[in-house]
Design an enzyme around this catalytic site. Structure first.
Site, PDB file in Angstrom:
ATOM      1  CG  HIS A  91      21.487   9.808  -2.843  1.00 59.12           C
ATOM      2  ND1 HIS A  91      22.226  10.788  -2.244  1.00 59.12           N
ATOM      3  CD2 HIS A  91      20.499  10.425  -3.524  1.00 59.12           C
ATOM      4  CE1 HIS A  91      21.699  11.966  -2.562  1.00 59.12           C
ATOM      5  NE2 HIS A  91      20.652  11.778  -3.331  1.00 59.12           N
ATOM      6  NE  ARG A 151      14.643   6.592  -8.838  1.00 59.86           N
ATOM      7  CZ  ARG A 151      14.432   7.640  -8.027  1.00 59.86           C
ATOM      8  NH1 ARG A 151      13.549   8.548  -8.331  1.00 59.86           N
ATOM      9  NH2 ARG A 151      15.114   7.762  -6.915  1.00 59.86           N
ATOM     10  CD  GLN A 160      19.436   6.714  -8.742  1.00 56.22           C
ATOM     11  OE1 GLN A 160      18.462   6.975  -8.067  1.00 56.22           O
ATOM     12  NE2 GLN A 160      19.568   7.151  -9.980  1.00 56.22           N
ATOM     13  CG  LEU A 169       7.562  10.138  -6.120  1.00 56.54           C
ATOM     14  CD1 LEU A 169       7.462  11.482  -5.391  1.00 56.54           C
ATOM     15  CD2 LEU A 169       7.106   9.020  -5.192  1.00 56.54           C
ATOM     16  NE  ARG A 173      20.454  11.305  -7.172  1.00 55.29           N
ATOM     17  CZ  ARG A 173      19.172  11.062  -7.014  1.00 55.29           C
ATOM     18  NH1 ARG A 173      18.705   9.848  -7.178  1.00 55.29           N
ATOM     19  NH2 ARG A 173      18.344  12.028  -6.681  1.00 55.29           N
ATOM     20  N   GLY A 197       0.687   0.795  -4.853  1.00 53.05           N
ATOM     21  CA  GLY A 197      -0.417  -0.049  -4.422  1.00 53.05           C
ATOM     22  C   GLY A 197      -1.699   0.738  -4.246  1.00 53.05           C
ATOM     23  CB  ALA A 204      -0.955  -0.021   1.186  1.00 60.38           C
ATOM     24  N   GLY A 205       1.958   1.211  -0.735  1.00 59.96           N
ATOM     25  CA  GLY A 205       2.725   2.431  -0.967  1.00 59.96           C
ATOM     26  C   GLY A 205       2.050   3.190  -2.106  1.00 59.96           C
ATOM     27  CD  GLU A 226      21.350  14.829  -6.464  1.00 56.10           C
ATOM     28  OE1 GLU A 226      21.475  13.693  -6.018  1.00 56.10           O
ATOM     29  OE2 GLU A 226      20.765  15.094  -7.523  1.00 56.10           O
ATOM     30  CG  ASP A 229       8.705  -9.248   1.537  1.00 63.39           C
ATOM     31  OD1 ASP A 229       9.859  -9.666   1.718  1.00 63.39           O
ATOM     32  OD2 ASP A 229       8.024  -8.707   2.432  1.00 63.39           O
ATOM     33  CG  LEU A 249      18.567  11.168   0.382  1.00 62.56           C
ATOM     34  CD1 LEU A 249      19.463  10.176  -0.314  1.00 62.56           C
ATOM     35  CD2 LEU A 249      17.291  11.353  -0.407  1.00 62.56           C
TER      36      LEU A 249
HETATM   37  C1  LIG Z   1      14.792   8.668   0.672  1.00 65.21           C
HETATM   38  C2  LIG Z   1      14.148   8.493  -0.673  1.00 65.21           C
HETATM   39  C3  LIG Z   1      13.823   9.603  -1.449  1.00 65.21           C
HETATM   40  C4  LIG Z   1      13.205   9.454  -2.678  1.00 65.21           C
HETATM   41  N1  LIG Z   1      12.887  10.576  -3.401  1.00 65.21           N
HETATM   42  C5  LIG Z   1      12.241  10.444  -4.580  1.00 65.21           C
HETATM   43  C6  LIG Z   1      11.847  11.594  -5.322  1.00 65.21           C
HETATM   44  O1  LIG Z   1      12.098  12.706  -4.921  1.00 65.21           O
HETATM   45  N2  LIG Z   1      11.190  11.439  -6.475  1.00 65.21           N
HETATM   46  C7  LIG Z   1      10.890  10.214  -6.946  1.00 65.21           C
HETATM   47  O2  LIG Z   1      10.271  10.150  -7.985  1.00 65.21           O
HETATM   48  N3  LIG Z   1      11.245   9.100  -6.272  1.00 65.21           N
HETATM   49  C8  LIG Z   1      11.915   9.176  -5.092  1.00 65.21           C
HETATM   50  N4  LIG Z   1      12.283   8.057  -4.414  1.00 65.21           N
HETATM   51  C9  LIG Z   1      11.896   6.738  -4.923  1.00 65.21           C
HETATM   52  C10 LIG Z   1      10.445   6.432  -4.617  1.00 65.21           C
HETATM   53  O3  LIG Z   1      10.067   7.055  -3.430  1.00 65.21           O
HETATM   54  C11 LIG Z   1      10.184   4.944  -4.436  1.00 65.21           C
HETATM   55  O4  LIG Z   1      10.670   4.267  -5.515  1.00 65.21           O
HETATM   56  C12 LIG Z   1       8.699   4.674  -4.355  1.00 65.21           C
HETATM   57  O5  LIG Z   1       8.145   5.424  -3.312  1.00 65.21           O
HETATM   58  C13 LIG Z   1       8.362   3.226  -4.158  1.00 65.21           C
HETATM   59  O6  LIG Z   1       6.958   3.109  -4.002  1.00 65.21           O
HETATM   60  P1  LIG Z   1       6.202   1.752  -3.984  1.00 65.21           P
HETATM   61  O7  LIG Z   1       4.766   2.045  -3.917  1.00 65.21           O
HETATM   62  O8  LIG Z   1       6.665   0.937  -5.108  1.00 65.21           O
HETATM   63  O9  LIG Z   1       6.708   1.031  -2.680  1.00 65.21           O
HETATM   64  P2  LIG Z   1       6.616   1.437  -1.105  1.00 65.21           P
HETATM   65  O10 LIG Z   1       6.142   2.798  -0.900  1.00 65.21           O
HETATM   66  O11 LIG Z   1       7.915   1.041  -0.532  1.00 65.21           O
HETATM   67  O12 LIG Z   1       5.515   0.487  -0.601  1.00 65.21           O
HETATM   68  C14 LIG Z   1       5.677  -0.884  -0.447  1.00 65.21           C
HETATM   69  C15 LIG Z   1       4.423  -1.411   0.163  1.00 65.21           C
HETATM   70  O13 LIG Z   1       4.417  -2.806   0.091  1.00 65.21           O
HETATM   71  C16 LIG Z   1       4.098  -3.366   1.322  1.00 65.21           C
HETATM   72  N5  LIG Z   1       4.721  -4.680   1.389  1.00 65.21           N
HETATM   73  C17 LIG Z   1       5.996  -5.000   1.118  1.00 65.21           C
HETATM   74  N6  LIG Z   1       6.179  -6.311   1.281  1.00 65.21           N
HETATM   75  C18 LIG Z   1       4.999  -6.837   1.644  1.00 65.21           C
HETATM   76  C19 LIG Z   1       4.549  -8.137   1.946  1.00 65.21           C
HETATM   77  N7  LIG Z   1       5.349  -9.177   1.931  1.00 65.21           N
HETATM   78  N8  LIG Z   1       3.265  -8.299   2.293  1.00 65.21           N
HETATM   79  C20 LIG Z   1       2.424  -7.255   2.341  1.00 65.21           C
HETATM   80  N9  LIG Z   1       2.792  -6.010   2.050  1.00 65.21           N
HETATM   81  C21 LIG Z   1       4.066  -5.809   1.699  1.00 65.21           C
HETATM   82  C22 LIG Z   1       4.579  -2.383   2.325  1.00 65.21           C
HETATM   83  O14 LIG Z   1       3.828  -2.478   3.496  1.00 65.21           O
HETATM   84  C23 LIG Z   1       4.283  -1.066   1.625  1.00 65.21           C
HETATM   85  O15 LIG Z   1       2.964  -0.683   1.876  1.00 65.21           O
HETATM   86  C24 LIG Z   1      12.910   8.173  -3.171  1.00 65.21           C
HETATM   87  C25 LIG Z   1      13.227   7.058  -2.396  1.00 65.21           C
HETATM   88  C26 LIG Z   1      13.853   7.204  -1.173  1.00 65.21           C
HETATM   89  C27 LIG Z   1      14.193   5.986  -0.382  1.00 65.21           C
END
Ligand SMILES: Cc1cc2nc3c(=O)[nH]c(=O)nc-3n(C[C@H](O)[C@H](O)[C@H](O)COP(=O)(O)OP(=O)(O)OC[C@H]3O[C@@H](n4cnc5c(N)ncnc54)[C@H](O)[C@@H]3O)c2cc1C
Ligand code: HEM
Ligand code: SF4
Ligand code: F3S
Ligand code: FES
Lengths: 292, 121, 141, 613
Positions: free
Chosen positions: D235, D381, D233, D387, D281, D15, D11-12, D248, D214, D245
């Site tokens: 940083h 990337r 990548q 995002l 980077r 999701g 649910a990121g 930059e 996972d 982090l």
């Molecule tokens: C510090 C930082 C700064 C960033 N800044 C930027 C930016 O400025 N611009 C940009 O475009 N990108 C940025 N990124 C990259 C971007 O934020 C991430 O790639 C993106 O948020 C990932 O989103 P997601 O929904 O794929 O995963 P996540 O947000 O990580 O969500 C994963 C979800 O999966 C769930 N999950 C995982 N495993 C399981 C399991 N086994 N069972 C049930 N649930 C599970 C977790 O609970 C969570 O809800 C940044 C990343 C970081 C770390």
């Protein structure tokens, strides 16, 4: 916040503010493992080094014998510069007792998982430097919430309250298909809601509020703040703002707040919660006066 | 969730009145203290003195208002404090009734006393 | 929040030590408010003697009416004087803190909420001490 | 057993967006996440969302920049979809109330970002990810979408036809962290994996503790290839003790990097004579590590990032949050001392192979977000491109899973016979299954009987119950933390910014050892209630699988492209390597093969050009 606070606070673990010789816990762990050290030894070693932090952690597990009666466990964790309370409990878990349970994820104060009651105050473990605390550092789950296990509390009620204020943008005219016209918002208005929008749902404020402790139905500072964010956003219409005020105005809404300020004091995101609640009270009164 | 709170009871009026009475009380209470402890010492109070003051219509009205404001402010405060502690359901209704009756009784009795003091009974 | 689970030792033990200014202010305000409303009832009860006294002009003239004698009788008691000083302290704190709360309601001086609480405490102390001579005047020991 | 039309795992940002889209398409949708949605790591993103919103900007420019940034390893159909859809999806966020930063005239602000030819990074303060995550969660609440939070998804329920392309996914097996109950979730229409990055495969990362790959591991074991996993990548400026982090922005404002000798090494040693600290980077990250390797690091670990010379006023004005970060997480006052920094794992460009509709080669299985590889990021990337990926491909995956027709995808998925195989990679050990007991097989042994989805799911649940039972019953052996840190250390030592053939081989050997040790893993905590020990133990297994694919990719790809650097061949080798690295887990044996990159866009073909620093 930005001042250096590195005074050693105890005799037990005099820490050198300039201490530079530390490795990361990971490195140390690895080094120990390579040399065949096992847990007890690492404990001894930790003590030998002298620079340990003494933490007392609340333990409880409804299922496990010996943990059904709440108790405190002591851990001595090797200290390094920059170490946070979260680092200390992670170390204690990974090195001494893998059943030590607590929520944590981001390690950078954005996920809101690890608000604990640390030395008598609700704080985010990952954002609290050990060097700022008096030892032994007492770590307990958030007060006024049901404990699930160790430092994990049931957040269900907190979520219910957050959901109760209709925490979503309400704009019935949102076009369903593409070609969305951008809504305008002045930078001033955006600034107005800026602080309120920083909430990470950690629950520290709710836990600190005596009124919320006494009145289960009280919406609580976090939920009211959430509503504030929407009520003050000019992009929503006046009618919806009125609807929001009506939710906040109910008996267990804003009026319950007795301006204790503890919420404002503990909020790790520095949100001026009391101020927001008070502003909403005034808004609500103003709105009611209009009808008189 | 939201439904749980749908019983719509605006607490705003009571809250506002609590503040307004408070503001009023500051003034009158100060006056009252001053009058009865500094200008006239409490120990020297006599019925005569009291009657002299009370038969002034302005003073009489102020004192009755003072009483009403004080009773409302105090009892509403007590009620609020109890609700803050999670008072709910039937006990809450009972408490509200009891407090209201006590308040009305207090005001009636007090007004009667004031009338007696003024010699208008 | 949830009250169903008793954390025993941990929940009750020494929690008050962890209270902050705003919480103390809340406790004191509550406490003083209850004292005041209690006093208001007693006060009206005492004053009710005026009902019995009214009409008996002779007694009133002689200052032997029940109202006058009750009040003066009470005022002669040392304990009553002490209680009066206490009442003043309670009232003064409630008023000062009440004013502080009114300010808070208007959104004034929110950052200084702890300082204003300490200020109300100190002022209450000062006013109470300063009023002792007036209150104690002419009471027999 | 629970039953829904579409089940979204994670649910990121991705999701949540997928769930909203599926719900809007009329499906009964549920989110299953091991964290409460607002705790997801999307909340940590600071910078912004790239979208060509303004007059004068154009999606084609965005696509061009992305392709160039990817070092020509992005697939054009994916890149173009991203660039085309990003503006509308960003505007949708605005309509959902996301508090974007604003210009004086009330329009959404956009700022320049590295690698972009136009200022098109839309942002909300320094907390873009936080607002994105919360805004979408609010919409989930509004729609009343069912959320199973703190449910850990353990495995997929897929059929086991010999050819993975014939398999079907019917649901998932998850356990309720709070109670320890293991349940099946039947998905009538589809399962969308949105489990985020695999950052925890490394010792030092900006990713959350929950980023354990996972989804990668589950899909991989079920027969979906993982694509371009070697592209990680790093940083250059993360705090050494936590990996938090440092943006930059500090270098942008004029922050300077020093080594232990107090030298401004970016210039002193000629790493980037023109742009110095502001080089890209990977260049800066490599420079820092070289300094440390050559003994000029501080505490043999990090370098200093100094901003004191900027003056208090300017620092407080523009970089206030950096002061807080350094103080809160490292105990350092950036006004009086330099801040310690070192490179940290930050983002995984590769992931679960999908097409533009988010679908994998397994019928009914989708992936979106950082765990997926469509691929838009290719070898590298661009900041602000993750995002929009979440919202664009999250939405598409959700819709498609709910049965909406999004048209034929141009990207192919899954292994087919006519594809180039890796035959001689010279693996130092046989990667994969060796030594793992069969309960860990992902696919059901039902001989490909697909008719009875319920039965399939029940068997999958049984298998997971067995597995947990075994982990809990055992009283001795090794604990997962030991294996995990060994694995993380190996990855950071050998598959980090610098990669050598020997190093990567060492890593593969250690990974193999980890696999063997995992045989004896046990969970010390006997409780069923909130047993994080158990959860982490299962995660560690996933990390092993994912780490191995990263290492395998790093070993075979002998060139320097994007974020991947190999000592033996320090240049981009378009002749041999203009192709995706794919790793498939077939019956427990990883096999490496390649798929050509699609450089033909809708209207034009992207010709590889030198990526200039
Ligand atoms: C510090 C930082 C700064 C960033 N800044 C930027 C930016 O400025 N611009 C940009 O475009 N990108 C940025 N990124 C990259 C971007 O934020 C991430 O790639 C993106 O948020 C990932 O989103 P997601 O929904 O794929 O995963 P996540 O947000 O990580 O969500 C994963 C979800 O999966 C769930 N999950 C995982 N495993 C399981 C399991 N086994 N069972 C049930 N649930 C599970 C977790 O609970 C969570 O809800 C940044 C990343 C970081 C770390
Ligand atoms: C003279 C000036 C007074 C002021 C400025 C004042 C102010 C206030 C305010 C602002 C509150 C509300 C607190 C809150 O809801 O957060 C309050 C509560 C209260 N007041 Fe007063 N008050 C005054 C006099 C009195 C008097 C004379 C009485 C008694 C009759 C009284 C009894 C109470 C009580 C019982 C409460 C409720 C306390 C609680 O929360 O438990 N007050 N006062
Ligand atoms: S308002 Fe502050 S203390 Fe309360 S939940 Fe939000 S971030 Fe936590
Ligand atoms: S602590 Fe509670 S009483 Fe009000 S000011 Fe904060 S909500
Ligand atoms: S670990 Fe996320 S807020 Fe502390």
């Amino acid at each position: 916040m930005s001042t250096q606070q590195q005074e050693p606070e105890t005799q037990e673990a005099p820490e050198d503010p300039e201490m530079k010789g530390a490795q990361s816990p990971q490195d140390r762990r690895l080094a120990e493992k390579e040399s065949g050290a096992i847990d007890e030894e690492s404990e001894k070693k930790a003590e030998l080094e002298g620079e340990t932090v003494h933490i007392k952690v609340f333990r409880y597990d409804p299922e496990v014998e010996g943990k059904q009666e709440p108790r405190f466990d002591d851990f001595h964790v090797p200290f390094e510069k920059g170490m946070t309370v979260l680092d200390a409990v992670i170390y204690a878990r990974d090195e001494y007792d893998s059943s030590l349970t607590f929520r944590h994820s981001c390690r950078q104060a954005v996920c809101g998982s690890d608000a604990f009651f640390i030395n008598g105050k609700q704080r985010l473990a990952c954002k609290t430097q050990l060097s700022e605390l008096e030892q032994p550092v007492r770590i307990e789950p958030l007060p006024h919430q049901e404990v699930v296990k160790d430092l994990v509390v049931d957040m269900g009620h907190f979520y219910d309250q957050m959901h109760a204020v209709e925490p979503y943008f309400q704009d019935e005219d949102t076009p369903e298909v593409s070609d969305l016209e951008e809504q305008h918002q002045s930078p001033e208005n955006r600034e107005k809601i800026k602080m309120s929008s920083r909430c990470i749902w950690c629950g520290a404020c709710m836990s600190s509020c005596n009124i919320a402790a006494g009145d289960n139905q009280y919406l609580g500072p976090a939920a009211i703040n959430k509503a504030y964010k929407f009520a003050m956003d000019d992009r929503e219409s006046e009618e919806i703002k009125e609807h929001r005020l009506r939710i906040l105005e109910q008996e267990h809404g804003v009026w319950r707040c007795q301006t204790q300020f503890s919420c404002t004091e503990v909020c790790p995101k520095d949100i001026p919660l009391t101020e927001h609640i008070q502003e909403l009270k005034r808004e609500a009164v103003k709105k009611n006066l209009k009808f008189w | 969730m939201a439904e749980r709170y749908s019983s719509f009871v605006p607490g705003g009026t009571a809250w506002l009145l609590q503040r307004i009475t408070a503001a009023f009380l500051v003034v009158v209470l100060a006056f009252h203290f001053f009058q009865l402890h500094f200008v006239n010492h409490a120990a020297d109070v006599t019925f005569q003195g009291t009657q002299a003051r009370m038969s002034n219509v302005g003073y009489f009205l102020t004192m009755v208002l003072f009483l009403i404001a004080g009773a409302f402010h105090g009892l509403n405060g007590v009620y609020n404090a109890l609700v803050n502690q999670g008072l709910d359901g039937t006990p809450k209704k009972v408490v509200l009734a009891v407090l209201t009756i006590a308040g009305v009784a207090l005001v009636v009795q007090g007004t009667y006393v004031a009338l007696a003091m003024a010699g208008w009974t | 929040m949830s009250q169903s689970y008793n954390r025993g030792l941990v929940e009750d033990f020494g929690r008050w030590k962890e209270f902050t200014a705003g919480m103390w202010a809340w406790i004191f305000h509550k406490f003083t408010g209850w004292m005041l409303i209690g006093y208001l009832f007693t006060h009206i009860a005492v004053l009710s003697t005026a009902i019995g006294a009214a009409g008996d002009t002779a007694a009133i003239q002689a200052e032997t009416d029940i109202y006058t004698t009750t009040i003066q009788g009470l005022e002669e008691l040392f304990i009553v004087r002490v209680l009066e000083v206490g009442l003043l302290a309670v009232a003064v704190f409630h008023i000062l803190n009440g004013l502080r709360l009114l300010m808070v309601d208007l959104g004034i001086g929110l950052e200084a909420q702890d300082k204003s609480f300490y200020a109300s405490l100190i002022l209450t102390g000062v006013i109470t001490v300063a009023s002792v001579p007036t209150f104690m005047k002419g009471v027999g020991f | 057993m629970y039953e829904h039309d579409v089940i979204v795992v994670g649910a990121g940002g991705a999701g949540l967006r997928a769930a909203i889209a599926a719900h809007e398409a009329g499906a009964d949708t549920a989110l299953v996440s091991k964290l409460h949605p607002v705790r997801s790591h999307t909340g940590a993103a600071e910078g912004g969302i790239n979208a060509a919103l303004q007059e004068g900007d154009d999606w084609e420019l965005h696509a061009y920049d992305t392709m160039k940034g990817s070092d020509y390893l992005g697939d054009a159909p994916a890149v173009e979809t991203l660039a085309q859809d990003a503006p509308e999806d960003t505007m949708r966020l605005e309509h959902w109330g996301m508090p974007f930063s604003r210009e004086e005239d009330g329009t959404v602000s956009q700022r320049p970002f590295g690698g972009l030819s136009y200022p098109r990074t839309t942002y909300a303060g320094a907390e873009t990810g936080h607002h994105l995550l919360h805004t979408m969660y609010e919409q989930v609440v509004k729609r009343g979408i069912q959320v199973y939070d703190e449910w850990y998804v353990m495995n997929l329920a897929t059929t086991n036809e010999p050819d993975p392309n014939d398999r079907e996914c019917h649901g998932i097996v998850a356990y309720d962290v709070q109670s320890g109950n293991i349940e099946g979730f039947k998905a009538n229409d589809g399962v969308v994996l949105a489990t985020g990055g695999p950052g925890q495969a490394f010792d030092h990362t900006t990713n959350a503790v929950s980023c354990t790959g996972d989804g990668h591991a589950m899909a991989y074991r079920a027969g979906v290839p993982l694509e371009d996993m070697e592209f990680i990548q790093f940083h250059p400026t993360s705090l050494p003790s936590t990996g938090v982090l440092i943006s930059e922005g500090v270098r942008g404002e004029g922050g300077i990097l020093y080594n232990s000798e107090g030298e401004r090494f970016m210039f002193e040693y000629g790493y980037a004579n023109n742009s110095g600290e502001l080089a890209s980077r990977d260049v800066v990250a490599r420079a820092e590590l070289t300094e440390v390797d050559e003994g000029r690091g501080i505490e043999d670990e990090y370098v200093h990032l100094d901003m004191r010379h900027l003056g208090e006023e300017r620092i407080v004005d523009r970089l206030e949050n950096i002061l807080h970060l350094a103080e809160d997480f490292e105990g350092v006052d950036g006004l009086v001392e330099p801040m310690p920094v070192k490179p940290g794992q930050h983002y995984a460009m590769g992931g679960i192979e999908t097409d533009e509709n988010g679908q994998t080669n397994i019928d009914g299985l989708y992936a979106a977000g950082e765990c997926a590889c469509v691929s838009v990021h290719g070898g590298n990337r661009l900041g602000g491109n993750a995002l929009p990926e979440l919202i664009v491909f999250g939405k598409r995956a959700g819709r498609h899973a709910a049965g909406e027709d999004l048209g034929e995808p141009e990207i192919e998925t899954g292994y087919t016979g006519d594809i180039e195989d890796e035959d001689d990679a010279g693996f130092p050990v046989t990667p994969g299954r060796a030594g793992l007991d069969d309960v860990d097989e992902a696919i059901a042994s039902d001989g490909g009987v697909t008719a009875d989805a319920k039965g399939l799911l029940e068997r999958a649940v049984e298998r997971e119950r067995d597995r947990v039972e075994r982990l809990l019953e055992r009283d001795e052996g090794v604990q997962h933390a030991e294996i995990r840190s060994k694995l993380q250390q190996a990855m950071t030592d050998y598959v980090n910014v610098f990669r050598t053939e020997d190093g990567v081989k060492k890593a593969l050997k250690i990974i193999r050892e980890c696999r063997q040790e995992y045989q004896n893993v046990y969970v010390d905590d006997p409780s069923r209630t909130f047993n994080t020990d158990l959860q982490h133990t299962i995660e560690t297994r996933n990390l092993i699988d994912v780490a191995e694919t990263i290492a395998l990719g790093a070993l075979v790809r002998n060139e320097f492209r994007g974020a991947h650097w190999r000592q033996e061949n320090q240049r981009r080798d378009d002749e041999n390597w203009l192709k995706h690295t794919m790793v498939s887990w077939d019956g427990g044996e990883p096999s490496v093969w390649y798929r050509p990159v699609i450089l033909e866009g809708e209207e034009k073909t992207y010709e590889p050009k030198e990526r200039s620093y």
